[in-house]
Design a protein around this motif. Sequence first.
Motif, short mmCIF file in Angstrom:
data_model
loop_
_atom_site.label_atom_id
_atom_site.label_comp_id
_atom_site.label_asym_id
_atom_site.label_seq_id
_atom_site.Cartn_x
_atom_site.Cartn_y
_atom_site.Cartn_z
N THR A 1 58.20 48.98 66.52
CA THR A 1 56.93 49.71 66.64
C THR A 1 56.81 50.73 65.51
O THR A 1 57.81 51.06 64.85
CB THR A 1 56.83 50.45 67.99
N ASP A 2 55.60 51.23 65.31
CA ASP A 2 55.41 52.26 64.29
C ASP A 2 56.22 53.51 64.61
O ASP A 2 56.78 54.14 63.72
CB ASP A 2 53.92 52.60 64.14
N TYR A 3 56.32 53.86 65.89
CA TYR A 3 57.14 55.00 66.26
C TYR A 3 58.60 54.75 65.88
O TYR A 3 59.26 55.63 65.32
CB TYR A 3 57.05 55.33 67.76
N GLN A 4 59.12 53.58 66.17
CA GLN A 4 60.51 53.26 65.83
C GLN A 4 60.73 53.31 64.33
O GLN A 4 61.78 53.76 63.86
CB GLN A 4 60.89 51.89 66.41
N GLU A 5 59.75 52.84 63.56
CA GLU A 5 59.84 52.91 62.10
C GLU A 5 59.89 54.37 61.64
O GLU A 5 60.69 54.73 60.78
CB GLU A 5 58.66 52.18 61.46
N LEU A 6 59.01 55.20 62.20
CA LEU A 6 59.03 56.63 61.86
C LEU A 6 60.37 57.25 62.20
O LEU A 6 60.93 58.03 61.41
CB LEU A 6 57.93 57.37 62.64
N GLU A 7 60.88 56.95 63.37
CA GLU A 7 62.16 57.51 63.82
C GLU A 7 63.29 57.08 62.89
O GLU A 7 64.14 57.90 62.51
CB GLU A 7 62.43 57.07 65.26
N ALA A 8 63.30 55.82 62.48
CA ALA A 8 64.33 55.31 61.57
C ALA A 8 64.25 56.01 60.21
O ALA A 8 65.28 56.40 59.64
CB ALA A 8 64.19 53.80 61.40
N ARG A 9 63.05 56.18 59.70
CA ARG A 9 62.88 56.86 58.41
C ARG A 9 63.33 58.32 58.52
O ARG A 9 63.97 58.85 57.62
CB ARG A 9 61.43 56.80 57.95
N HIS A 10 62.97 58.95 59.62
CA HIS A 10 63.34 60.35 59.80
C HIS A 10 64.85 60.50 59.91
O HIS A 10 65.42 61.49 59.42
CB HIS A 10 62.63 60.93 61.03
#
Length: 97
Positions: free
Chosen positions: A2-11
């Motif tokens: 998900t987009d949230y998971q992508e954000l979390e991984a980048r962060h």
Amino acid sequence: MTDYQELEARHRKMSAIGGAISILGWDQSVIMPEGGAQSRAEQVSALSLIVHEMQTAPDMEDLISSAEGDNGLDERQQANVREIRHGWLHSNAVPAE
């Protein structure tokens, strides 16, 4: 993913690099050998630029907006998205240089 998971991984990656920057700063203050300041400054600068580029990547705003619209996020995740947007706004207000 998900987009949230992508954000979390980048962060998570940005946080890991930030941790390395902190260790380099500590090392510079405590045990850096004489004559190493220029090299250390270049290392910290390069890593800081990488974090800034990740934070201001062209697709970050869309990922953040999409995650903000995800009604399936719990309170912690919603707070993460708010903090990520806050960091994104600040990073975009400052040039990479």
